[in-house]
Design a protein around this motif. Sequence first.
Motif, PDB file in Angstrom:
ATOM      1  N   GLN A  20       0.827  -1.208   0.000  1.00 11.81           N
ATOM      2  CA  GLN A  20       0.000   0.000   0.000  1.00 11.81           C
ATOM      3  C   GLN A  20       0.861   1.257   0.000  1.00 11.81           C
ATOM      4  O   GLN A  20       0.646   2.179  -0.786  1.00 11.81           O
ATOM      5  CB  GLN A  20      -0.926   0.002   1.216  1.00 11.81           C
ATOM      6  CG  GLN A  20      -1.620   1.322   1.505  1.00 11.81           C
ATOM      7  CD  GLN A  20      -2.676   1.689   0.493  1.00 11.81           C
ATOM      8  OE1 GLN A  20      -3.148   0.807  -0.237  1.00 11.81           O
ATOM      9  NE2 GLN A  20      -3.060   2.946   0.426  1.00 11.81           N
ATOM     10  N   GLY A  21       1.828   1.311   0.892  1.00 11.78           N
ATOM     11  CA  GLY A  21       2.647   2.513   1.039  1.00 11.78           C
ATOM     12  C   GLY A  21       3.469   2.841  -0.185  1.00 11.78           C
ATOM     13  O   GLY A  21       3.648   4.013  -0.522  1.00 11.78           O
ATOM     14  N   THR A  39       2.243   1.389   7.312  1.00 10.56           N
ATOM     15  CA  THR A  39       1.918   2.051   6.048  1.00 10.56           C
ATOM     16  C   THR A  39       2.421   3.484   6.043  1.00 10.56           C
ATOM     17  O   THR A  39       2.932   3.968   5.021  1.00 10.56           O
ATOM     18  CB  THR A  39       0.396   2.032   5.797  1.00 10.56           C
ATOM     19  OG1 THR A  39      -0.073   0.687   5.802  1.00 10.56           O
ATOM     20  CG2 THR A  39       0.073   2.676   4.448  1.00 10.56           C
ATOM     21  N   VAL A  77      -7.738   9.974  -1.022  1.00 10.29           N
ATOM     22  CA  VAL A  77      -7.367   8.907  -0.090  1.00 10.29           C
ATOM     23  C   VAL A  77      -8.271   8.935   1.136  1.00 10.29           C
ATOM     24  O   VAL A  77      -8.717   7.894   1.630  1.00 10.29           O
ATOM     25  CB  VAL A  77      -5.881   9.040   0.323  1.00 10.29           C
ATOM     26  CG1 VAL A  77      -5.537   8.033   1.415  1.00 10.29           C
ATOM     27  CG2 VAL A  77      -4.970   8.832  -0.886  1.00 10.29           C
ATOM     28  N   GLU A 131       0.822   3.003  -3.714  1.00  2.00           N
ATOM     29  CA  GLU A 131      -0.141   4.106  -3.707  1.00  2.00           C
ATOM     30  C   GLU A 131       0.464   5.374  -4.283  1.00  2.00           C
ATOM     31  O   GLU A 131      -0.223   6.202  -4.877  1.00  2.00           O
ATOM     32  CB  GLU A 131      -0.622   4.377  -2.273  1.00  2.00           C
ATOM     33  CG  GLU A 131      -1.591   5.539  -2.134  1.00  2.00           C
ATOM     34  CD  GLU A 131      -2.974   5.243  -2.673  1.00  2.00           C
ATOM     35  OE1 GLU A 131      -3.665   6.195  -3.066  1.00  2.00           O
ATOM     36  OE2 GLU A 131      -3.361   4.056  -2.709  1.00  2.00           O
ATOM     37  N   PHE A 132       1.786   5.530  -4.153  1.00  2.00           N
ATOM     38  CA  PHE A 132       2.422   6.791  -4.532  1.00  2.00           C
ATOM     39  C   PHE A 132       3.396   6.684  -5.699  1.00  2.00           C
ATOM     40  O   PHE A 132       3.596   7.660  -6.412  1.00  2.00           O
ATOM     41  CB  PHE A 132       3.112   7.398  -3.304  1.00  2.00           C
ATOM     42  CG  PHE A 132       2.149   7.676  -2.185  1.00  2.00           C
ATOM     43  CD1 PHE A 132       1.189   8.661  -2.311  1.00  2.00           C
ATOM     44  CD2 PHE A 132       2.151   6.919  -1.027  1.00  2.00           C
ATOM     45  CE1 PHE A 132       0.268   8.905  -1.309  1.00  2.00           C
ATOM     46  CE2 PHE A 132       1.239   7.156  -0.012  1.00  2.00           C
ATOM     47  CZ  PHE A 132       0.296   8.152  -0.151  1.00  2.00           C
ATOM     48  N   ALA A 168       4.870   4.747   3.215  1.00  2.00           N
ATOM     49  CA  ALA A 168       4.403   5.824   2.340  1.00  2.00           C
ATOM     50  C   ALA A 168       5.309   7.042   2.431  1.00  2.00           C
ATOM     51  O   ALA A 168       5.647   7.656   1.412  1.00  2.00           O
ATOM     52  CB  ALA A 168       2.965   6.206   2.704  1.00  2.00           C
ATOM     53  N   SER A 185      -1.322   0.146  -7.727  1.00  2.00           N
ATOM     54  CA  SER A 185      -1.467  -0.710  -6.542  1.00  2.00           C
ATOM     55  C   SER A 185      -2.242  -1.986  -6.870  1.00  2.00           C
ATOM     56  O   SER A 185      -1.899  -3.060  -6.379  1.00  2.00           O
ATOM     57  CB  SER A 185      -2.173   0.055  -5.423  1.00  2.00           C
ATOM     58  OG  SER A 185      -3.443   0.515  -5.848  1.00  2.00           O
ATOM     59  N   SER A 220      -1.514   6.199   4.955  1.00  2.00           N
ATOM     60  CA  SER A 220      -1.096   6.903   3.734  1.00  2.00           C
ATOM     61  C   SER A 220      -1.421   8.389   3.827  1.00  2.00           C
ATOM     62  O   SER A 220      -0.610   9.243   3.465  1.00  2.00           O
ATOM     63  CB  SER A 220      -1.799   6.296   2.510  1.00  2.00           C
ATOM     64  OG  SER A 220      -1.468   4.943   2.348  1.00  2.00           O
ATOM     65  N   THR A 236       8.492   6.349   0.643  1.00  2.00           N
ATOM     66  CA  THR A 236       8.267   6.316  -0.805  1.00  2.00           C
ATOM     67  C   THR A 236       8.197   7.724  -1.385  1.00  2.00           C
ATOM     68  O   THR A 236       8.795   8.004  -2.434  1.00  2.00           O
ATOM     69  CB  THR A 236       6.959   5.558  -1.118  1.00  2.00           C
ATOM     70  OG1 THR A 236       7.074   4.214  -0.655  1.00  2.00           O
ATOM     71  CG2 THR A 236       6.683   5.556  -2.619  1.00  2.00           C
ATOM     72  N   HIS A 276      -5.234   3.245   4.641  1.00  2.00           N
ATOM     73  CA  HIS A 276      -5.573   4.527   4.017  1.00  2.00           C
ATOM     74  C   HIS A 276      -5.246   5.693   4.952  1.00  2.00           C
ATOM     75  O   HIS A 276      -4.717   6.724   4.518  1.00  2.00           O
ATOM     76  CB  HIS A 276      -7.058   4.571   3.636  1.00  2.00           C
ATOM     77  CG  HIS A 276      -7.366   3.907   2.336  1.00  2.00           C
ATOM     78  ND1 HIS A 276      -7.663   2.571   2.236  1.00  2.00           N
ATOM     79  CD2 HIS A 276      -7.404   4.383   1.068  1.00  2.00           C
ATOM     80  CE1 HIS A 276      -7.871   2.262   0.972  1.00  2.00           C
ATOM     81  NE2 HIS A 276      -7.730   3.346   0.243  1.00  2.00           N
TER      82      HIS A 276
END
Length: 285
Positions: A13-14, A247, A218, A17-18, A251, A23, A51, A254, A48
């Motif tokens: 996810q982390g 996460t 998000v 997502e970016f 995130a 994803s 994030s 990332t 979520h």
Amino acid sequence: MTFLQLLIIAIVQGITEFLPISSSGHLILIPYLTDFPDQGPLIDVAVHVGSLLAIIVYFFKDVLVLARGGFASIGVGADRPGAPAERRLFWWIVLGTIPAVVFGLAIKLGAFNNVAETWFGITVVDDDLMSSIRFTDLIAFNLIFYGILLGLADWIGRETKVFEDMTWRDGLLVGLAQALAIIPGTSRSGVTMTMARFLGYQRVEAARFSFLLSIPAVAGAGVLIVPEIFEAGTALAWDALVAGVLTFIAAFATMAFLMNFLKRASMSVFVLYRVAMGIGLFYFF
């Protein structure tokens, strides 16, 4: 749930997502490569939230500007120097959020079921989408198609604009692009960066634009899942906390990586990765 499952969910996810790599293209592999049970809606909300907090912390100064713009719109601090520009940026972000909200609610209400079944061979409200071969084909195709589109935008797009140059037109166009992320394999960050690059935003600014526009998206995605929590119960509260924290770390790292990477490199590595993964999904499934 085991810590390993929580860690894998948080990392996927982390990161995805970016980074502009989709994803859904990665999440589809988890049930096939592991025997993990479904994580449930509470964990979905937790990742979520993790994030969302990562975006707010990393871009705190920008979030503060947008918040001041929101307050200025209702008369609080409206006479401050700089308030008109902050108010304008706030409303352009709101404008860019509207398409995703409309599409998201339409899907939640089942408005696109017939279209999805006719065009893609899938049922949007089906809980077992992962079992659909046509669903995996759709993800693979979009990984490749939107990956190539990202490369084209990065190649021909000028690097003249920064986030503060955003106009209502730019906000709306990037917002419309964000709405396309409802299609699996598209990548919300990827498609918004693609549109921003086509509009002439610098690579770093395209990523910044994408991340800031993702805050309401998000948050909204997390809110839409909340009713399911009350149906499923909250027995996984501790697991949710761990997933959210992990996460957040993934995130934040990332975003820091991507913002520094784009200062000295192009989007090519993500384009190649998406194409390779798309081909791999076609082969694997």
